[in-house]
Design a protein around this motif. Structure first.
Motif, short mmCIF file in Angstrom:
data_model
loop_
_atom_site.label_atom_id
_atom_site.label_comp_id
_atom_site.label_asym_id
_atom_site.label_seq_id
_atom_site.Cartn_x
_atom_site.Cartn_y
_atom_site.Cartn_z
N PHE A 96 0.88 -1.29 0.09
CA PHE A 96 -0.05 0.15 -0.01
C PHE A 96 0.75 1.27 0.08
O PHE A 96 2.00 1.15 0.57
CB PHE A 96 -0.92 0.02 1.06
N GLY A 97 0.36 2.27 -0.78
CA GLY A 97 1.37 3.37 -1.02
C GLY A 97 1.70 3.40 -2.28
O GLY A 97 2.22 4.44 -2.89
N LYS A 98 1.42 2.38 -3.27
CA LYS A 98 1.99 2.19 -4.43
C LYS A 98 0.97 1.78 -5.28
O LYS A 98 0.09 1.10 -5.19
CB LYS A 98 3.08 1.18 -4.56
N VAL A 99 0.81 2.39 -6.60
CA VAL A 99 -0.45 1.92 -7.55
C VAL A 99 -0.02 0.79 -8.24
O VAL A 99 0.97 0.35 -8.17
CB VAL A 99 -0.39 3.23 -8.64
N ARG A 100 -1.03 -0.12 -8.39
CA ARG A 100 -1.08 -1.41 -8.67
C ARG A 100 -2.08 -2.10 -9.19
O ARG A 100 -2.12 -2.93 -9.69
CB ARG A 100 -0.18 -2.41 -7.86
N SER A 101 -3.24 -1.45 -9.06
CA SER A 101 -4.49 -2.15 -9.33
C SER A 101 -5.02 -2.17 -10.87
O SER A 101 -4.63 -1.48 -11.51
CB SER A 101 -5.78 -1.80 -8.42
#
Length: 465
Positions: A418-423
């Motif tokens: 969490f804290g990182k774009v990835r979805s």
């Protein structure tokens, strides 16, 4: 109908699945703690900023008790997802979902069209159910759960989750015989036809919600029965018990905005003095502190608080936002800052919760603007095909809040980044935080219901970039 829509919508929704994956409300101030605005201590002469554990976090938002009593009229759901409708008539709208095995207290039998070969009954606290569309009605509450375990609503993970580790592993309609499993294994290796007992060969990334272990008497082989009633070999899956990640309830123990959250990796904890930045320790991933100062030293930006300073690009900072004009002065709303990958929940102008998120990667960004929560699910299954990563399926994604078509806020148990774009378009939230939001937000999901849809009470969701 609803199951089809959920799967279709998830094309935009689910996090990228990669091979290396990390493993009634309580009033503010009621839980005492020695933790104040940070969690730093000295280890081997160096300062260390720690990320928090789960503590008693699941107690901060309580699920409603399901106690239908022992007298009256009861409806036991026998469809996996049995629907509650808005009216006892033809072409009703689905207003809620009851999971198989759950029991509703029912009211009077009512007349109406659209319930072929069955009868309509008033549901509690609202809506109507049809006996031929998923409910057995009796004068005593049924104890038959039809093989489906109840969701563990007092935990941040409502089920035991697993990842399929064997390529093209068979998933069975029932426990296979020894010979049927041999045939399935040959089919898995593309050396023979697939036997009828196989529901699918799981090629891609699969995450399953598990119910119980069962042993085959013939040879002692162990299988898991999934929550959805299928069977998989124990050796084909790996249990997932991800490390706990959580946010902060504001107004407790000195926590207030702005808050800096460490993201990505462990970072250097620094002292800024006499124009220099000196390393004094380490800031653990997902550690956090209240921001007291922001400055640049030799052209490098830093944020600092009581534990020390961290480089600005190594933290995500949750800040207070202005309430959108369309949100009522006493309304509940959620601000998602896509640039910072942070989420802050508000009651009117008062921020009450802050945490990290993981939103859509490039090409899958969620829309910005103001939306309303339309549907809430304790859990729902999502699947789709990614043009790069291939097919994926994730069972029983927890604490899901749909706010715009297929876009949702939901818990993510398959990563802790969490804290990182990835979805793929949805907003991933740590399950602890997603559960907090689920029980805090409107509309409320009645006891024994698994989901509620399109109610007049709502929580606003405000996305900014």
């Amino acid at each position: 109908m609803l199951r089809f829509l959920s799967n279709r919508w998830s094309l935009l929704c689910l996090a990228v699945l990669v091979a290396a994956i990390s493993g009634g409300a309580v009033a503010f101030g009621e839980h005492e703690s020695n933790e104040q605005r940070h969690r730093a201590d000295i280890v081997d002469g160096q300062r260390r900023l720690r990320a928090p554990g789960i503590d008693s976090w699941n107690e901060l938002q309580q699920s409603p008790n399901n106690n239908p009593g022992k007298t009256g009229r009861f409806g036991a759901a026998f469809h996996y997802d049995a629907f509650v409708y808005d009216k006892a008539a033809s072409n009703p709208k689905v207003t809620g979902v009851v999971r198989r095995g759950n029991v509703l207290k029912l009211g009077e039998k009512v007349s109406g069209s659209g319930c072929k070969d069955g009868s309509w009954y008033q549901a509690t606290p609202f809506g109507y159910v049809c006996t031929s569309l998923g409910f057995h009605v009796s004068d005593s509450p049924s104890a038959n759960r039809y093989g489906v375990p109840p969701a563990k609503v007092r935990s941040h993970l409502p089920y035991q989750y697993s990842r399929v580790t064997t390529k093209r592993a068979p998933r069975y309609y029932r426990m296979p015989t020894v010979e049927e499993e041999k045939q399935a294994r040959r089919a898995m290796e593309k050396k023979g036809p697939t036997p009828e007992v196989v529901s699918s060969l799981m090629e891609g990334d699969y995450f399953l919600a598990l119910a119980e272990k069962e042993t085959r008497e013939a040879d002692g082989a162990v299988f898991y029965r999934t929550v959805r009633g299928r069977f998989v070999r124990e050796s084909d899956v790996e249990l997932r018990n991800p490390d706990v990640v959580r946010g902060e309830e504001l107004g407790r123990n000195g926590w207030h905005l702005p808050i800096a959250f460490v993201w990505g990796d462990e970072r250097d904890l620094l002292e800024l003095k006499d124009g220099n930045a000196r390393v004094t320790g380490k800031a653990q991933k997902h550690g956090r502190f209240v921001v007291e100062d922001e400055r640049s030293v030799d052209g490098v930006a830093y944020v600092s608080g009581e534990p020390g300073a961290v480089k600005r690009d190594e933290v995500r900072v949750a800040r207070k936002a202005k309430r959108p004009s369309n949100v009522p002065a006493d309304g509940k709303w959620i601000h998602v800052d896509l640039g910072e990958q942070t989420l802050v929940a508000y009651e009117g102008d008062k921020p009450v919760y802050a945490t990290l998120i993981s939103s859509g990667k490039e090409g899958y960004e969620p829309p910005t603007g103001l939306f309303e929560v339309q549907q809430k699910y304790i859990s729902t299954t999502m699947n789709a095909k990614d043009p790069i990563d291939g097919f994926y399926e994730v069972e029983e994604v927890p604490w899901t809040l749909y706010y715009h078509g297929g876009y949702a806020l939901h818990g993510a148990y398959w990563h802790t980044d969490f804290g990182k774009v990835r979805s793929h378009g949805c907003t991933n939230i740590a399950p602890v935080d997603a559960r907090w939001l689920y029980y805090w937000s409107e509309p409320e999901v009645p006891a024994a219901w698994h989901a509620v849809r399109f109610q007049p009470e709502t929580t606003w969701v405000y996305f900014t970039s």
